[in-house]
Design an enzyme around this catalytic site. Structure first.
Site, PDB file in Angstrom:
ATOM      1  N   TYR A 177       3.908  -6.577  16.849  1.00  0.00           N
ATOM      2  CA  TYR A 177       4.155  -5.810  15.621  1.00  0.00           C
ATOM      3  C   TYR A 177       4.877  -4.504  15.968  1.00  0.00           C
ATOM      4  CZ  TYR A 177       3.033  -1.947  12.513  1.00  0.00           C
ATOM      5  OH  TYR A 177       3.120  -0.795  11.779  1.00  0.00           O
ATOM      6  N   ASP A 233      11.607 -13.335  -1.032  1.00  0.00           N
ATOM      7  CA  ASP A 233      11.486 -13.008   0.380  1.00  0.00           C
ATOM      8  C   ASP A 233      12.864 -12.575   0.913  1.00  0.00           C
ATOM      9  OD1 ASP A 233      11.339 -13.164   3.156  1.00  0.00           O
ATOM     10  OD2 ASP A 233      10.149 -15.007   3.147  1.00  0.00           O
ATOM     11  N   SER A 251       6.527   3.475  12.833  1.00  0.00           N
ATOM     12  CA  SER A 251       5.117   3.714  13.141  1.00  0.00           C
ATOM     13  C   SER A 251       4.988   4.508  14.424  1.00  0.00           C
ATOM     14  CB  SER A 251       4.417   2.365  13.315  1.00  0.00           C
ATOM     15  OG  SER A 251       3.142   2.547  13.910  1.00  0.00           O
ATOM     16  N   THR A 287       3.177   3.795  16.598  1.00  0.00           N
ATOM     17  CA  THR A 287       2.946   2.810  17.660  1.00  0.00           C
ATOM     18  C   THR A 287       4.137   2.756  18.630  1.00  0.00           C
ATOM     19  OG1 THR A 287       2.168   0.551  18.086  1.00  0.00           O
ATOM     20  CG2 THR A 287       3.857   0.785  16.410  1.00  0.00           C
ATOM     21  N   LYS A 298       8.966  -2.720  15.422  1.00  0.00           N
ATOM     22  CA  LYS A 298       9.350  -1.375  14.974  1.00  0.00           C
ATOM     23  C   LYS A 298      10.329  -0.737  15.963  1.00  0.00           C
ATOM     24  CE  LYS A 298       6.774  -1.428  11.267  1.00  0.00           C
ATOM     25  NZ  LYS A 298       7.418  -1.627   9.951  1.00  0.00           N
ATOM     26  N   TYR A 307       0.821  -1.216   0.000  1.00  0.00           N
ATOM     27  CA  TYR A 307       0.000   0.000   0.000  1.00  0.00           C
ATOM     28  C   TYR A 307       0.861   1.275   0.000  1.00  0.00           C
ATOM     29  CZ  TYR A 307      -3.251   3.488   2.006  1.00  0.00           C
ATOM     30  OH  TYR A 307      -3.983   4.613   2.266  1.00  0.00           O
TER      31      TYR A 307
HETATM   32  C1  UD1 Z   1      -3.608   0.583  14.362  1.00  0.00           C
HETATM   33  C2  UD1 Z   1      -2.643  -0.091  15.285  1.00  0.00           C
HETATM   34  C3  UD1 Z   1      -1.291   0.520  15.115  1.00  0.00           C
HETATM   35  C4  UD1 Z   1      -0.846   0.407  13.665  1.00  0.00           C
HETATM   36  C5  UD1 Z   1      -1.903   1.021  12.749  1.00  0.00           C
HETATM   37  C6  UD1 Z   1      -1.555   0.716  11.306  1.00  0.00           C
HETATM   38  C7  UD1 Z   1      -3.944  -0.938  17.207  1.00  0.00           C
HETATM   39  C8  UD1 Z   1      -4.228  -0.771  18.648  1.00  0.00           C
HETATM   40  N1  UD1 Z   1      -3.108  -0.009  16.668  1.00  0.00           N
HETATM   41  O1  UD1 Z   1      -3.725   1.960  14.730  1.00  0.00           O
HETATM   42  O2  UD1 Z   1      -0.350  -0.119  15.948  1.00  0.00           O
HETATM   43  O3  UD1 Z   1       0.390   1.052  13.475  1.00  0.00           O
HETATM   44  O4  UD1 Z   1      -3.183   0.471  13.012  1.00  0.00           O
HETATM   45  O5  UD1 Z   1      -2.375   1.408  10.450  1.00  0.00           O
HETATM   46  O6  UD1 Z   1      -4.427  -1.846  16.556  1.00  0.00           O
HETATM   47  N2  UD1 Z   1     -12.088   1.862  14.684  1.00  0.00           N
HETATM   48  C9  UD1 Z   1     -13.449   1.640  14.781  1.00  0.00           C
HETATM   49  N3  UD1 Z   1     -13.996   0.605  14.063  1.00  0.00           N
HETATM   50  C10 UD1 Z   1     -13.255  -0.205  13.243  1.00  0.00           C
HETATM   51  C11 UD1 Z   1     -11.861   0.036  13.144  1.00  0.00           C
HETATM   52  C12 UD1 Z   1     -11.303   1.071  13.886  1.00  0.00           C
HETATM   53  O7  UD1 Z   1     -14.155   2.347  15.491  1.00  0.00           O
HETATM   54  O8  UD1 Z   1     -13.816  -1.130  12.626  1.00  0.00           O
HETATM   55  C13 UD1 Z   1     -11.503   3.005  15.413  1.00  0.00           C
HETATM   56  C14 UD1 Z   1     -10.423   2.661  16.439  1.00  0.00           C
HETATM   57  O9  UD1 Z   1     -10.979   2.377  17.691  1.00  0.00           O
HETATM   58  C15 UD1 Z   1      -9.560   3.927  16.414  1.00  0.00           C
HETATM   59  C16 UD1 Z   1      -9.706   4.431  14.976  1.00  0.00           C
HETATM   60  O10 UD1 Z   1     -10.879   3.824  14.466  1.00  0.00           O
HETATM   61  O11 UD1 Z   1     -10.109   4.909  17.270  1.00  0.00           O
HETATM   62  C17 UD1 Z   1      -8.533   4.045  14.087  1.00  0.00           C
HETATM   63  O12 UD1 Z   1      -8.310   2.646  14.187  1.00  0.00           O
HETATM   64  P1  UD1 Z   1      -7.288   1.890  13.216  1.00  0.00           P
HETATM   65  O13 UD1 Z   1      -7.545   2.299  11.815  1.00  0.00           O
HETATM   66  O14 UD1 Z   1      -7.345   0.421  13.537  1.00  0.00           O
HETATM   67  O15 UD1 Z   1      -5.865   2.498  13.608  1.00  0.00           O
HETATM   68  P2  UD1 Z   1      -5.124   2.579  15.049  1.00  0.00           P
HETATM   69  O16 UD1 Z   1      -5.804   1.756  16.057  1.00  0.00           O
HETATM   70  O17 UD1 Z   1      -4.909   4.009  15.360  1.00  0.00           O
END
Ligand code: UD1
Length: 340
Positions: free
Chosen positions: A149, A58, A124, A126, A153, A11
């Site tokens: 993960y 790989d 990241s 993270t 990093k 991506y």
């Molecule tokens: C996540 C990872 C992070 C990683 C990043 C990669 C976790 C805790 N963190 O970040 O380590 O580097 O992805 O892109 O997994 N949300 C919903 N519904 C959904 C999906 C997400 O409400 O179906 C909300 C989440 O609670 C959050 C926001 O959307 O508040 C963003 O979520 P997401 O896109 O998964 O990213 P991160 O959690 O910030």
């Protein structure tokens, strides 16, 4: 420069390949296609207007990695190739540590043997863990992550710092991404997750295109304006130009290793992103508020000042741009890329 892009069919990698070509660089891609489709390559060549050398293997194969550096004249490496699913990393930690560390080490050792010393790493936000104050700043020194993960990093940032510390020729940029979303404005390349998307934007766009019934918002009782979590969404096109800026900055970097946040500096709530996506699609989308997802923080966003001051880079695309471009990609490619 002639730049090796690992994970160049993925991506962020694919968007960065185009940004490199647009900036006048030569690109060589290595990708094992474990989480990318072959169709990406022909679309990249169509958009770049030229052929792109692609090596399909790989990077844990140290012998082939070495051979790649022996046959291609490489000036710098941008390293994206990695496993990246947070939930899967919790279930299969050994597989994540093995893959993400091994690929990086085989790359670094091949670079050392062939005298390549410029490295841009796909890190990241993270790595700021659960305790860093928001907005996140690069000089936070208690790097940590709640999942394997993220720990890979943290560890790779450490490895690259140590490698550069003993060779004055090395220059390493550690790019800490916030939440990458969006797609190329042509709608020809974009994010195509395997299986059920873990992240918000791809899930939302699959709801909009009819592949998922409704969005579940993970928690409506956070201490934010509307009760939903806030994140720093950044357009993948801005992220791509951030890599070019970092690459071009390496030779003038005063320290051998430098971390840069790539974010916008603004938090957007899940509900606000949903509303923006509805504007892009032109209709309301079904959602429900569910329980919080374990491990999620209420609010995270970047302090992007360092990248602006030192790289001369800043994100320019708006949330509406991110949604419009995501929707163009998803609506033109409802099932993602065609199967190989
Ligand atoms: C996540 C990872 C992070 C990683 C990043 C990669 C976790 C805790 N963190 O970040 O380590 O580097 O992805 O892109 O997994 N949300 C919903 N519904 C959904 C999906 C997400 O409400 O179906 C909300 C989440 O609670 C959050 C926001 O959307 O508040 C963003 O979520 P997401 O896109 O998964 O990213 P991160 O959690 O910030």
């Amino acid at each position: 420069m002639r730049v090796l892009v690992t994970g160049g069919a993925g991506y962020i990698g694919s968007h960065t390949v185009l940004a490199l070509v647009a900036a006048g660089h030569d690109v060589v891609v290595v990708d094992d296609f474990s989480n990318a489709k072959k169709a990406v390559v022909s679309r990249l060549e169509e958009l770049a207007g030229r052929q792109i050398p692609v090596h399909a293997f790989d990077l844990t194969d140290a012998a082939r990695t070495d051979e790649l550096f022996a046959t291609e004249q490489i000036d710098a490496v941008i390293h994206f190739a990695a496993f990246k699913a947070v939930g899967e990393s919790v279930q299969k930690p050994a597989m994540y540590y093995r893959n993400n560390l091994d690929t990086t080490l085989s790359l670094v050792e091949a670079m050392q043997r062939h005298g390549v010393t410029r490295f841009v790493f796909s890190s990241s936000a993270t790595v700021y863990g659960e305790h860093a104050p928001v907005p996140y700043q690069e000089d936070w020194d208690r790097l940590d992550s709640s999942n394997p993960y993220g720990q890979t990093k943290v560890m790779i940032e450490r490895i690259l710092t140590d490698v550069a510390a003993v060779d004055e020729a090395w220059r390493v940029a550690l790019l800490r991404y916030f939440n990458p979303v969006g797609a190329h404005p042509s709608g020809r390349i974009g994010e195509d997750p395997t299986g059920t998307p873990n992240n918000l934007m791809p899930y939302l766009s699959q709801v909009a295109v009819g592949r998922r019934e409704k969005l579940t918002i993970f928690g409506g009782d956070y201490p934010t304006a509307d009760g939903t979590g806030e994140r720093d969404y950044i357009h993948v096109e801005d992220l791509a130009t951030g890599h070019v800026a970092a690459l071009e900055h390496l030779d003038t970097m005063v320290t051998r290793t430098r971390a840069f946040n790539l974010g916008t500096g603004t938090g957007t709530s899940v509900l606000s992103l949903l509303r923006a996506f509805e504007r892009a699609v032109g209709r309301e989308l079904p959602y429900e508020i569910g329980p919080r997802r374990p491990g999620d923080l209420a609010v995270t966003y970047a302090d992007p000042a360092r990248a602006h001051a030192e790289l001369g880079w800043r994100a320019t695309r708006t949330i509406d741009d991110m949604c419009a471009d995501t929707w163009r990609w998803q609506s033109q490619n409802p099932q993602g890329y065609p199967e190989d």
